[in-house]
Design a protein around this motif. Structure first.
Motif, PDB file in Angstrom:
ATOM      1  N   ASP A 177      -6.656 -14.168   8.870  1.00  0.00           N
ATOM      2  CA  ASP A 177      -7.092 -13.081   9.139  1.00  0.00           C
ATOM      3  C   ASP A 177      -8.048 -12.579   7.996  1.00  0.00           C
ATOM      4  OD1 ASP A 177      -7.700 -10.674  10.650  1.00  0.00           O
ATOM      5  OD2 ASP A 177      -5.181 -10.147  10.885  1.00  0.00           O
ATOM      6  N   TYR A 178      -8.880 -11.314   8.458  1.00  0.00           N
ATOM      7  CA  TYR A 178      -9.645 -10.691   7.421  1.00  0.00           C
ATOM      8  C   TYR A 178      -8.915  -9.817   6.526  1.00  0.00           C
ATOM      9  CZ  TYR A 178     -13.520 -12.522  10.227  1.00  0.00           C
ATOM     10  OH  TYR A 178     -14.419 -13.315  10.843  1.00  0.00           O
ATOM     11  N   PRO A 179      -9.484  -9.557   5.332  1.00  0.00           N
ATOM     12  CA  PRO A 179      -8.599  -8.505   4.630  1.00  0.00           C
ATOM     13  C   PRO A 179      -8.838  -7.119   5.208  1.00  0.00           C
ATOM     14  CG  PRO A 179     -10.361  -9.844   3.095  1.00  0.00           C
ATOM     15  CD  PRO A 179     -10.417 -10.189   4.721  1.00  0.00           C
ATOM     16  N   LYS A 180      -7.771  -6.428   4.985  1.00  0.00           N
ATOM     17  CA  LYS A 180      -7.652  -5.015   5.694  1.00  0.00           C
ATOM     18  C   LYS A 180      -8.160  -4.084   4.488  1.00  0.00           C
ATOM     19  CE  LYS A 180      -3.722  -5.956   8.572  1.00  0.00           C
ATOM     20  NZ  LYS A 180      -4.374  -5.649   9.803  1.00  0.00           N
ATOM     21  N   VAL A 181      -9.197  -3.281   5.142  1.00  0.00           N
ATOM     22  CA  VAL A 181      -9.493  -2.192   4.290  1.00  0.00           C
ATOM     23  C   VAL A 181      -8.916  -0.749   4.507  1.00  0.00           C
ATOM     24  CG1 VAL A 181     -11.545  -0.796   3.400  1.00  0.00           C
ATOM     25  CG2 VAL A 181     -11.774  -3.303   3.925  1.00  0.00           C
ATOM     26  N   ILE A 182      -8.104  -0.662   3.729  1.00  0.00           N
ATOM     27  CA  ILE A 182      -7.293   0.827   3.951  1.00  0.00           C
ATOM     28  C   ILE A 182      -7.035   1.471   2.772  1.00  0.00           C
ATOM     29  CG2 ILE A 182      -5.841  -0.677   5.751  1.00  0.00           C
ATOM     30  CD1 ILE A 182      -3.890  -1.202   3.778  1.00  0.00           C
ATOM     31  N   PRO A 183      -6.589   2.815   3.163  1.00  0.00           N
ATOM     32  CA  PRO A 183      -6.224   3.768   2.198  1.00  0.00           C
ATOM     33  C   PRO A 183      -5.209   3.157   1.100  1.00  0.00           C
ATOM     34  CG  PRO A 183      -6.431   4.975   4.088  1.00  0.00           C
ATOM     35  CD  PRO A 183      -6.528   3.532   4.700  1.00  0.00           C
ATOM     36  N   PHE A 184      -5.298   3.113   0.039  1.00  0.00           N
ATOM     37  CA  PHE A 184      -4.333   2.615  -0.793  1.00  0.00           C
ATOM     38  C   PHE A 184      -4.322   3.330  -2.144  1.00  0.00           C
ATOM     39  CE2 PHE A 184      -2.137  -0.838  -2.861  1.00  0.00           C
ATOM     40  CZ  PHE A 184      -1.647  -1.468  -1.806  1.00  0.00           C
ATOM     41  N   GLY A 185      -2.973   3.937  -2.315  1.00  0.00           N
ATOM     42  CA  GLY A 185      -3.012   4.730  -3.534  1.00  0.00           C
ATOM     43  C   GLY A 185      -2.218   4.353  -4.341  1.00  0.00           C
ATOM     44  N   LYS A 418       4.908   5.000  -1.429  1.00  0.00           N
ATOM     45  CA  LYS A 418       3.484   5.098  -1.173  1.00  0.00           C
ATOM     46  C   LYS A 418       2.947   6.528  -1.207  1.00  0.00           C
ATOM     47  CE  LYS A 418       1.545   2.047   1.308  1.00  0.00           C
ATOM     48  NZ  LYS A 418       1.286   1.382   2.579  1.00  0.00           N
ATOM     49  N   ILE A 419       2.078   6.857  -2.089  1.00  0.00           N
ATOM     50  CA  ILE A 419       1.702   8.292  -2.207  1.00  0.00           C
ATOM     51  C   ILE A 419       0.313   8.212  -1.502  1.00  0.00           C
ATOM     52  CG2 ILE A 419       0.901   9.911  -3.858  1.00  0.00           C
ATOM     53  CD1 ILE A 419       3.597   9.184  -4.382  1.00  0.00           C
ATOM     54  N   LEU A 420       0.163   9.135  -0.746  1.00  0.00           N
ATOM     55  CA  LEU A 420      -1.072   9.466   0.086  1.00  0.00           C
ATOM     56  C   LEU A 420      -2.173   9.362  -0.772  1.00  0.00           C
ATOM     57  CD1 LEU A 420      -1.910  10.158   3.143  1.00  0.00           C
ATOM     58  CD2 LEU A 420      -1.969  12.774   2.424  1.00  0.00           C
ATOM     59  N   SER A 421      -3.319   8.783  -0.226  1.00  0.00           N
ATOM     60  CA  SER A 421      -4.674   8.643  -1.026  1.00  0.00           C
ATOM     61  C   SER A 421      -5.708   8.498   0.261  1.00  0.00           C
ATOM     62  CB  SER A 421      -4.516   7.401  -1.746  1.00  0.00           C
ATOM     63  OG  SER A 421      -5.870   7.180  -2.625  1.00  0.00           O
ATOM     64  N   ASP A 422      -6.747   8.962  -0.252  1.00  0.00           N
ATOM     65  CA  ASP A 422      -8.080   8.697   0.600  1.00  0.00           C
ATOM     66  C   ASP A 422      -8.889   7.568  -0.134  1.00  0.00           C
ATOM     67  OD1 ASP A 422      -8.878  10.098  -1.758  1.00  0.00           O
ATOM     68  OD2 ASP A 422      -9.931  11.621  -0.763  1.00  0.00           O
ATOM     69  N   LYS A 423      -8.450   6.925  -0.967  1.00  0.00           N
ATOM     70  CA  LYS A 423      -9.213   5.823  -1.586  1.00  0.00           C
ATOM     71  C   LYS A 423      -9.041   4.647  -0.821  1.00  0.00           C
ATOM     72  CE  LYS A 423      -9.027   2.688  -5.366  1.00  0.00           C
ATOM     73  NZ  LYS A 423      -8.250   2.199  -6.766  1.00  0.00           N
ATOM     74  N   ALA A 424     -10.228   3.956  -0.291  1.00  0.00           N
ATOM     75  CA  ALA A 424     -10.088   2.696   0.381  1.00  0.00           C
ATOM     76  C   ALA A 424     -10.080   1.563  -0.508  1.00  0.00           C
ATOM     77  CB  ALA A 424     -11.116   2.572   1.434  1.00  0.00           C
ATOM     78  N   ALA A 425      -9.345   0.468  -0.233  1.00  0.00           N
ATOM     79  CA  ALA A 425      -9.035  -0.640  -0.862  1.00  0.00           C
ATOM     80  C   ALA A 425      -9.106  -2.030   0.097  1.00  0.00           C
ATOM     81  CB  ALA A 425      -8.013  -0.470  -1.823  1.00  0.00           C
ATOM     82  N   ILE A 426      -9.599  -2.980  -0.333  1.00  0.00           N
ATOM     83  CA  ILE A 426      -9.461  -4.189   0.086  1.00  0.00           C
ATOM     84  C   ILE A 426      -7.849  -4.828  -0.159  1.00  0.00           C
ATOM     85  CG2 ILE A 426     -10.406  -6.600   0.457  1.00  0.00           C
ATOM     86  CD1 ILE A 426     -13.159  -5.814  -0.409  1.00  0.00           C
ATOM     87  N   THR A 427      -7.220  -5.076   0.874  1.00  0.00           N
ATOM     88  CA  THR A 427      -6.048  -5.806   0.636  1.00  0.00           C
ATOM     89  C   THR A 427      -5.730  -6.850   1.533  1.00  0.00           C
ATOM     90  OG1 THR A 427      -5.109  -4.474   2.357  1.00  0.00           O
ATOM     91  CG2 THR A 427      -5.074  -3.328   0.334  1.00  0.00           C
TER      92      THR A 427
END
Length: 503
Positions: A177-185, A418-427
């Motif tokens: 699968d492709y990496p997921k770009v999701i909010p990750f805090g 998990k703490i809410l975040s608006d920072k997107a990260a490759i996971t």
């Protein structure tokens, strides 16, 4: 370790089978084979189509071998129909309905008459519906020599990449699968205690003192019980104090005597022989004696107090053994349903300012490999304390979940808050990550049969996914299941990078 060896042996066995099978498919389709193949891949929401084709030239025949994989389980297409449309310069040149040589593998011939930009469109129909996958980036050249020369220049190759044939991966627990770009805090990892939620367990206590007797011989921890099932008897006969047999006998005598008096006063009152006040006093005495007697009769017998289960569930704990003395109000056992659970974690005070932004959590029982999200468990955040505990100086946080069968009340679990975040990260899923000498790497797909080992720099993990700081991009498709099998093949170097391909 034994599991890894087993996977490796399976890979080698499948590789040997795949080599022979792939060569047979190629020979059946054409009388000659070439060193270089076109390797092209197309995806839809449901299917992966991977083709190997001879370079295409006008006026010559090219053999195409297509591998169709179902993306829900990464197994070969084993039912339905496949139709292939071949276009050159947007003009329909051929329509083919190939038969499956084996599950998921379709071979057919193409004979373009003119050069130009070409594409293949696969139409797949199954009981679940229809789907189309277009594979373009195909060029038909004016002569075979040019086609083969350009194909060699554009061939996807890597001397250090690992080959895992489709026939191999279909036999394994495998996926890409492709990496997921999701909010990750921020993620707070700690240990939590699993406890029964309110109303899901109850403590059975003695209503009187006496000798505890088990109602049956199979009263043990873990025994399933039904509501109102008889579990214990508390016998107090023989004791000078708090003798329930004596109390029961006295209550029975008082009740019978009060009933006789009440019946007599009713008759006398009817004949106006006694006053209404005397009749009411007699009725009140009768009803009080009746209430005491019936209460004792319901919960006690000549043998002692009968203790029943207040709910269906199982016996979680026994506080006493058969034959021990029990005081009134003393706990005897705990009956639990284990359906709804509290997960209570304790975190350091430095995290207090982030607790109001808790988004969710992932939970895993210690010594268990499977991790569950709060959403999967129909869970929720119940509360977090606004003050630290006096003894531990930690802040308790409580979640409530439905027990999926993996959680044991009274045990401990790892929890990733998990703490809410608006920072997107490759996971990537944690199952995609391999570790070697303290370094982490993933296998990036070059083709559905060729994988490159890529070192990555990792960041925070939430137990399910890990943040990737560098090493791969969003468009890099990676192995998400079965990475250990690819690693074993790469480590052994036992599989020829060209194994199974027709030349």
């Amino acid at each position: 370790m034994k599991k890894d060896i087993l996977i490796y042996m399976i890979c080698l066995a499948i590789a040997a089978f795949s080599c022979n099978g792939r060569e047979e498919h190629a020979e059946e389709g054409s009388g000659h084979v070439h060193d270089t193949k076109l390797q092209l891949t197309g995806y839809s929401q449901k299917f992966e189509v991977y083709i190997e084709a001879e370079p295409m030239a006008a006026g010559t025949e090219s053999h195409v071998l297509a591998h169709i994989t179902q993306l829900d389980n990464f197994k070969p297409l084993d039912s339905g129909t496949v139709a292939v449309s071949f276009f050159v310069d947007d003009k329909l040149v051929a329509e083919i309905q190939p038969e499956a040589a084996s599950a998921g593998i379709y071979g057919f011939e193409l004979s373009p008459e003119a050069e130009g930009a070409a594409k293949l469109v696969f139409s797949i129909k199954t009981a679940a519906g229809s789907d189309e996958i277009a594979i373009d980036s195909i060029t038909v050249y004016d002569d075979k020599h040019t086609a083969e020369h350009i194909a060699e220049e554009e061939a996807i190759a890597d001397d250090f990449a690992v080959t895992l044939l489709k026939e191999q991966s279909w036999k394994l627990d495998f996926a890409t699968d492709y990496p997921k770009v999701i909010p990750f805090g921020q993620v707070i990892k700690t240990t939590a205690k699993v406890e029964a939620a309110s109303g899901n367990e109850t403590v059975i206590t003695a209503r009187t003192g006496g000798i505890l007797r088990f109602a049956t011989n199979d009263i043990t921890i873990g025994k399933s019980v039904s509501k109102n099932e008889k579990l214990f008897i508390i016998a107090s006969s023989g004791f000078a104090d708090n003798n329930m047999n004596l109390r029961f006998s006295e209550a029975q005598v008082n009740y019978e005597q009060a009933k006789v008096n009440y019946d007599r006063t009713k008759a006398l009152a009817h004949d106006k022989i006694i006053t209404e006040k005397e009749m009411l006093e007699s009725e009140s005495a009768y009803k009080n004696a009746e209430a005491v007697y019936k209460n004792l009769k319901k919960n006690f017998s000549a043998g002692g107090q009968t203790v029943i289960s207040p709910m269906s569930g199982f016996i979680k704990q026994l506080y006493l053994n058969n034959g021990q003395y029990v005081d009134a109000g003393q706990p005897i056992a705990i009956v639990s349903q284990n359906k709804n659970l509290f997960i209570t974690a304790n975190v350091q005070p430095k995290y207090f300012h982030t607790l109001s932004n808790i988004e969710t959590a992932n939970i895993r029982m210690l010594n268990d490999t499977e991790i569950h999200s709060l959403e999967e468990l129909n869970g929720k955040l119940v509360s977090y304390s606004r003050a630290a505990e006096e003894t531990s100086y930690l802040i308790p946080i409580t979640f409530q979940i439905d027990n999926c069968g993996h959680f044991i009340s009274g045990a401990f679990a790892d929890i990733y808050i998990k703490i809410l975040s608006d920072k997107a990260a490759i996971t990537v899923p944690n199952s995609a990550l391999m570790e070697e000498m303290g370094n982490y790497f993933v296998f990036v797909q070059l083709t559905p049969e060729l994988f490159e080992k890529r070192t990555v720099k990792t960041g925070t993990t939430d137990g399910k996914y890990t943040e990737i700081l560098s090493g791969i991009a969003e468009h890099d498709r990676v192995v998400t299941k079965g990475a250990i099998a690819v690693k074993l093949i790469e480590t052994s170097g036992a599989v020829d990078p060209h194994a199974g391909h027709a030349h």
